[in-house]
Enzyme design. Structure first.
Site, short mmCIF file in Angstrom:
data_model
loop_
_atom_site.label_atom_id
_atom_site.label_comp_id
_atom_site.label_asym_id
_atom_site.label_seq_id
_atom_site.Cartn_x
_atom_site.Cartn_y
_atom_site.Cartn_z
N GLY A 56 0.96 -5.59 -3.76
CA GLY A 56 1.74 -6.34 -4.09
C GLY A 56 3.15 -4.84 -3.72
O GLY A 56 3.10 -4.10 -5.26
N ALA A 57 4.25 -4.59 -3.59
CA ALA A 57 5.40 -3.06 -4.08
C ALA A 57 5.60 -3.31 -5.05
O ALA A 57 5.49 -1.80 -5.92
CB ALA A 57 6.24 -3.80 -2.65
N GLN A 203 -5.07 -12.12 0.29
CA GLN A 203 -3.46 -12.59 -1.26
C GLN A 203 -3.31 -14.13 -1.35
O GLN A 203 -3.03 -14.07 -2.27
CB GLN A 203 -2.66 -11.37 -0.51
CG GLN A 203 -2.69 -9.78 -0.30
CD GLN A 203 -2.84 -9.55 0.71
OE1 GLN A 203 -3.45 -10.92 1.32
NE2 GLN A 203 -2.38 -8.76 1.23
N ASP A 244 7.90 -4.92 1.70
CA ASP A 244 7.69 -3.53 0.83
C ASP A 244 8.60 -2.92 1.78
O ASP A 244 8.37 -1.84 0.83
CB ASP A 244 5.94 -3.71 2.18
CG ASP A 244 4.89 -4.19 1.42
OD1 ASP A 244 4.98 -5.31 2.12
OD2 ASP A 244 3.94 -4.20 0.65
O1 MRU Z 1 -1.10 -5.21 0.55
P1 MRU Z 1 -0.09 -5.78 -0.02
O2 MRU Z 1 -1.57 -6.72 -0.72
O3 MRU Z 1 0.36 -4.95 -1.80
O4 MRU Z 1 1.04 -6.51 0.54
C1 MRU Z 1 1.72 -6.98 -0.43
C2 MRU Z 1 2.49 -7.45 0.49
O5 MRU Z 1 3.11 -7.40 1.40
C3 MRU Z 1 3.99 -8.40 -0.19
O6 MRU Z 1 4.43 -9.03 0.20
C4 MRU Z 1 5.37 -7.43 -0.37
O7 MRU Z 1 4.65 -6.31 -1.35
C5 MRU Z 1 6.16 -7.93 -1.38
S1 MRU Z 1 5.48 -8.49 -3.19
C6 MRU Z 1 6.31 -8.76 -4.03
#
Ligand code: MRU
Length: 352
Positions: A56-57, A203, A244
């Site tokens: 998650g970013a 996720q 992201d």
């Molecule tokens: O690969 P991930 O699980 O890190 O990807 C996460 C996402 O794409 C989320 O939608 C994004 O980071 C927003 S989290 C607030």
């Protein structure tokens, strides 16, 4: 220095900072069990980010900031403490490529690092900066929920659909798109959340459904391919997603499958909202074509926890993010406010 006390009312806790180590809730194992991984140095934090112990970013950015603080802590007795912190920043920057929050947080840590005259100062100031980044993210999520509700202005309880996990697990607490969902629920304006399972890493089913159920928020889990039928049914007024990286023209990189949801939402006349803190906005990039899109191992698609789902050795394309063009987005919401029908002028006005 721990943020976890305040955070507890803001959803699940993804990380615990102890000054000499960072504990991360292992998101690879949820919902089967709550196991914590201890990272005692910057390399361990970088590995946890690369392996998706934490993801998650915003959570990636916050963890990386704590990683830099750990580098200063571990180098406090060394004459080459400056080189050690620099090395840590470089190593953390290699952990994942797409979420700009990582580079944003590292840049902030580097700015603080440049002001440190002694190893002791580095330990103190870098830890304080990491905690501040964490706290600011939580505050941003709460502000975004307010702005998002102003844009949506629901007159009665509505259905929403979300993709991936944007909750407390993915952030400093509360969540971005999932924070908006929490706020709708708090105001009794939420009928139900449809959660895409989010192939291949799941996720949505493993993390979002778990977070929502922990907080008694009504959720229905659906296969990604069911989203079109759900939007066609009229049960959903808004698709709410995180991001992201958002570029200057309002293009949005987010979890793979977001782009197809935006196309579906436009076709079905359903609102499409992106909720992300300003640390996710990369005004240095003109458009989404410039965003580096991470591709991960084919095994993530071919198998699940060692169980084959496809013929062994089949060729796999596994980009883990896609880019939704600004033209398909009804609103981008940050803690600074909302940009409706985002474009270069709107984004510039928000960041002026
Ligand atoms: O690969 P991930 O699980 O890190 O990807 C996460 C996402 O794409 C989320 O939608 C994004 O980071 C927003 S989290 C607030």
């Amino acid at each position: 220095m721990a943020i976890s006390t305040d955070q507890r009312s803001m959803g699940a806790v993804a990380m615990r900072w102890h000054g000499d180590r960072l504990e991360l809730l292992d998101q690879r194992l949820l919902p089967a069990g709550e196991h914590w991984v201890t990272a005692a140095d910057a390399s361990a934090v970088a590995q946890c980010i690369a392996d998706m112990v934490v993801r998650g970013a915003p959570a990636i950015g916050i963890s990386a900031a704590y990683g830099v603080a750990l580098a200063a802590y571990n180098a406090r007795g060394n004459s080459n403490w400056k080189a050690a912190v620099r090395l840590a920043i470089d190593e953390l920057a290699q952990s994942r490529p797409t979420a700009v929050n990582l580079f944003w947080a590292l840049q902030r840590m580097e700015q603080t690092f440049l002001t440190c005259a002694s190893p002791g100062e580095a330990v103190e100031l870098l830890a304080a900066e990491a905690v501040l980044i964490h706290e600011e993210d939580l505050a941003a999520n709460l502000a975004m929920a307010d702005h998002a509700l102003d844009v949506m202005n629901p007159q009665q309880a509505i259905g929403v659909l979300t993709h991936c996990n944007t909750g407390a697990l993915a952030t400093g607490g509360y969540g971005t798109a999932l924070g908006v969902i929490r706020r709708l629920h708090e105001r009794q304006l939420l009928d139900r959340v449809y959660a895409d399972e989010t192939r291949p890493w799941l996720q949505g089913s493993r993390l979002t459904a778990w977070e929502l159920m922990q907080d008694n928020i009504p959720v229905t889990l659906n296969a990604d391919g069911a989203a079109a039928a759900i939007l066609a049914s009229g049960k959903v007024k808004w698709v709410l997603v995180g991001a992201d990286r958002i570029t200057a023209n309002g293009d949005v990189a987010n979890k793979i499958g977001t782009y197809s949801l935006a196309v579906l939402a436009r076709y079905h006349n359903v609102g499409f909202m992106v909720v992300a803190p300003s640390s996710t906005v990369d005004m240095a990039l003109v458009s989404g074509t410039e965003i580096p899109i991470e591709e991960r191992e084919g095994t993530e698609v071919r198998e699940i926890r060692g169980i084959p789902l496809a013929p062994a050795g089949v060729d796999v394309f596994n980009p883990v993010f896609d880019v939704t063009p600004a033209g398909l987005i009804d609103a981008i919401v940050t803690e600074k406010g909302a940009v409706r029908k985002p474009d270069l002028a709107g984004m510039r006005a928000l960041f002026a």
